[in-house]
Enzyme design. Sequence first.
Site, PDB file in Angstrom:
ATOM      1  N   SER A  93       0.849  -1.179   0.000  1.00 44.21           N
ATOM      2  CA  SER A  93       0.000   0.000   0.000  1.00 44.21           C
ATOM      3  C   SER A  93       0.888   1.233   0.000  1.00 44.21           C
ATOM      4  O   SER A  93       1.884   1.287   0.737  1.00 44.21           O
ATOM      5  CB  SER A  93      -0.908   0.002   1.233  1.00 44.21           C
ATOM      6  OG  SER A  93      -1.756   1.128   1.221  1.00 44.21           O
ATOM      7  N   HIS A 107      -2.506   7.289  -4.757  1.00 41.09           N
ATOM      8  CA  HIS A 107      -2.572   6.147  -3.847  1.00 41.09           C
ATOM      9  C   HIS A 107      -2.664   4.879  -4.684  1.00 41.09           C
ATOM     10  O   HIS A 107      -3.280   4.860  -5.751  1.00 41.09           O
ATOM     11  CB  HIS A 107      -3.818   6.265  -2.960  1.00 41.09           C
ATOM     12  CG  HIS A 107      -4.316   4.943  -2.436  1.00 41.09           C
ATOM     13  ND1 HIS A 107      -5.352   4.240  -3.041  1.00 41.09           N
ATOM     14  CD2 HIS A 107      -3.915   4.189  -1.389  1.00 41.09           C
ATOM     15  CE1 HIS A 107      -5.562   3.119  -2.371  1.00 41.09           C
ATOM     16  NE2 HIS A 107      -4.707   3.064  -1.378  1.00 41.09           N
ATOM     17  N   ASN A 109      -2.748   0.311  -4.082  1.00 42.41           N
ATOM     18  CA  ASN A 109      -2.770  -0.808  -3.144  1.00 42.41           C
ATOM     19  C   ASN A 109      -3.068  -2.080  -3.919  1.00 42.41           C
ATOM     20  O   ASN A 109      -3.940  -2.095  -4.786  1.00 42.41           O
ATOM     21  CB  ASN A 109      -3.851  -0.573  -2.078  1.00 42.41           C
ATOM     22  CG  ASN A 109      -4.098  -1.791  -1.211  1.00 42.41           C
ATOM     23  OD1 ASN A 109      -5.013  -2.568  -1.460  1.00 42.41           O
ATOM     24  ND2 ASN A 109      -3.288  -1.951  -0.195  1.00 42.41           N
ATOM     25  N   VAL A 110      -2.308  -3.130  -3.641  1.00 44.28           N
ATOM     26  CA  VAL A 110      -2.656  -4.465  -4.127  1.00 44.28           C
ATOM     27  C   VAL A 110      -2.505  -5.427  -2.958  1.00 44.28           C
ATOM     28  O   VAL A 110      -1.565  -5.309  -2.166  1.00 44.28           O
ATOM     29  CB  VAL A 110      -1.789  -4.910  -5.328  1.00 44.28           C
ATOM     30  CG1 VAL A 110      -2.228  -4.207  -6.601  1.00 44.28           C
ATOM     31  CG2 VAL A 110      -0.310  -4.671  -5.091  1.00 44.28           C
ATOM     32  N   ARG A 111      -3.424  -6.373  -2.835  1.00 47.17           N
ATOM     33  CA  ARG A 111      -3.458  -7.194  -1.625  1.00 47.17           C
ATOM     34  C   ARG A 111      -4.046  -8.575  -1.924  1.00 47.17           C
ATOM     35  O   ARG A 111      -4.762  -8.777  -2.910  1.00 47.17           O
ATOM     36  CB  ARG A 111      -4.280  -6.496  -0.543  1.00 47.17           C
ATOM     37  CG  ARG A 111      -5.697  -6.186  -0.966  1.00 47.17           C
ATOM     38  CD  ARG A 111      -6.423  -5.275   0.021  1.00 47.17           C
ATOM     39  NE  ARG A 111      -7.782  -4.981  -0.426  1.00 47.17           N
ATOM     40  CZ  ARG A 111      -8.105  -3.964  -1.208  1.00 47.17           C
ATOM     41  NH1 ARG A 111      -7.171  -3.146  -1.634  1.00 47.17           N
ATOM     42  NH2 ARG A 111      -9.352  -3.773  -1.580  1.00 47.17           N
ATOM     43  N   HIS A 146      -6.270   7.396 -16.812  1.00 45.12           N
ATOM     44  CA  HIS A 146      -7.313   6.413 -17.108  1.00 45.12           C
ATOM     45  C   HIS A 146      -6.972   5.564 -18.328  1.00 45.12           C
ATOM     46  O   HIS A 146      -7.340   4.379 -18.380  1.00 45.12           O
ATOM     47  CB  HIS A 146      -8.662   7.116 -17.281  1.00 45.12           C
ATOM     48  CG  HIS A 146      -9.311   7.473 -15.980  1.00 45.12           C
ATOM     49  ND1 HIS A 146     -10.088   6.577 -15.281  1.00 45.12           N
ATOM     50  CD2 HIS A 146      -9.255   8.599 -15.233  1.00 45.12           C
ATOM     51  CE1 HIS A 146     -10.506   7.151 -14.162  1.00 45.12           C
ATOM     52  NE2 HIS A 146     -10.017   8.375 -14.100  1.00 45.12           N
ATOM     53  N   GLY A 259      -5.091  -4.949  15.121  1.00 44.51           N
ATOM     54  CA  GLY A 259      -3.953  -4.632  15.976  1.00 44.51           C
ATOM     55  C   GLY A 259      -2.673  -4.407  15.206  1.00 44.51           C
ATOM     56  O   GLY A 259      -1.583  -4.711  15.691  1.00 44.51           O
ATOM     57  N   GLY A 260      -2.809  -3.874  14.003  1.00 45.62           N
ATOM     58  CA  GLY A 260      -1.628  -3.598  13.186  1.00 45.62           C
ATOM     59  C   GLY A 260      -0.808  -2.453  13.749  1.00 45.62           C
ATOM     60  O   GLY A 260      -1.161  -1.814  14.747  1.00 45.62           O
ATOM     61  N   ARG A 261       0.289  -2.183  13.089  1.00 42.75           N
ATOM     62  CA  ARG A 261       1.205  -1.130  13.551  1.00 42.75           C
ATOM     63  C   ARG A 261       0.645   0.234  13.155  1.00 42.75           C
ATOM     64  O   ARG A 261       0.565   0.581  11.979  1.00 42.75           O
ATOM     65  CB  ARG A 261       2.582  -1.346  12.937  1.00 42.75           C
ATOM     66  CG  ARG A 261       3.638  -0.363  13.409  1.00 42.75           C
ATOM     67  CD  ARG A 261       4.990  -0.786  12.869  1.00 42.75           C
ATOM     68  NE  ARG A 261       6.049   0.086  13.342  1.00 42.75           N
ATOM     69  CZ  ARG A 261       6.548   1.116  12.648  1.00 42.75           C
ATOM     70  NH1 ARG A 261       6.057   1.380  11.444  1.00 42.75           N
ATOM     71  NH2 ARG A 261       7.526   1.847  13.138  1.00 42.75           N
TER      72      ARG A 261
END
Length: 302
Positions: A93, A107, A109-111, A146, A259-261
């Site tokens: 991210s 921005h 993000n790939v997940r 685009h 509970g991530g950083r």
Amino acid sequence: MHPDKEAVKAYLQGLQNRICDEFTAIDGQGAFVEDNWQRSEGGGGHSRVLADGALIEKGGVNFSHVTGEELPASATAHRPELAGRRFEAMGVSLVIHPHNPYVPTSHANVRFFIAEKEHAEPVWWFGGGYDLTPYYGNKEDCIHWHKTAKAACEPFGETVYPRYKNWCDDYFFLKHRSEPRGVGGLFFDDLNEPGFEQSFAFMKAVGDSYTAAYLPIVERRKDIDYGERERQFQLYRRGRYVEFNLVYDRGTLFGLQTGGRTESILMSLPPLVRWEYCWEPQSGSPEAELYDYYLQPREWLD
């Protein structure tokens, strides 16, 4: 086919390296500070942040790979059948906040998520995308952004770009302001229907096309002169970015609920921002043009 988690992880770590190298090169002055972290519940990540560069006021490119015994509410709100499963989530991210108001914020993000339990098939999916947030709009930039997004989607079918472009417009929308965050791009989630190989290939196409979409815009706009008026408008509009990320963004909510950083999760927020009560742009001004033309539903490639 059982998902190849290690292949996904290797790709994501390589993507982080490549993107950081490209931004270091275009900035020419700043360097990414690297920070490895561990999560007590399982997993961890590798955060990289560049601050006070020649071009980039603040930019972060994060890789994370976290595990847990139970998916949080943000991940099961629209998939209640997954409640109680253990999970793995990994992704890259990034957010880039340039100094110059004529260079848009971007921005990406790939997940990849996988939820498992004994005696059951794993449930997995890919998600991600990218979007562009200009302060002073430019048609050439929007069309290039685009067009690059569409080209990344085309090998996967002619309906893919329109679907994920519209999803991006719907997702990056501040309901309490009744306005979009920017000029959109791509957004996809829960992708698994084409099978693992094809879904993974699409995620890679999106990840690999981000800098091709963004860096030419940066090159065209980074040396435009600006003054205090443009800077103050940029800081005001950054407030919308903060509002979206703290109120609506799934990734932010997922990170906080698992509970991530916190420092890595909130890396996306700009270093300086301002709010002003009931501010309105002057009619006919470049600031008003952002609202009247660019922050309106639009098919940029028509």
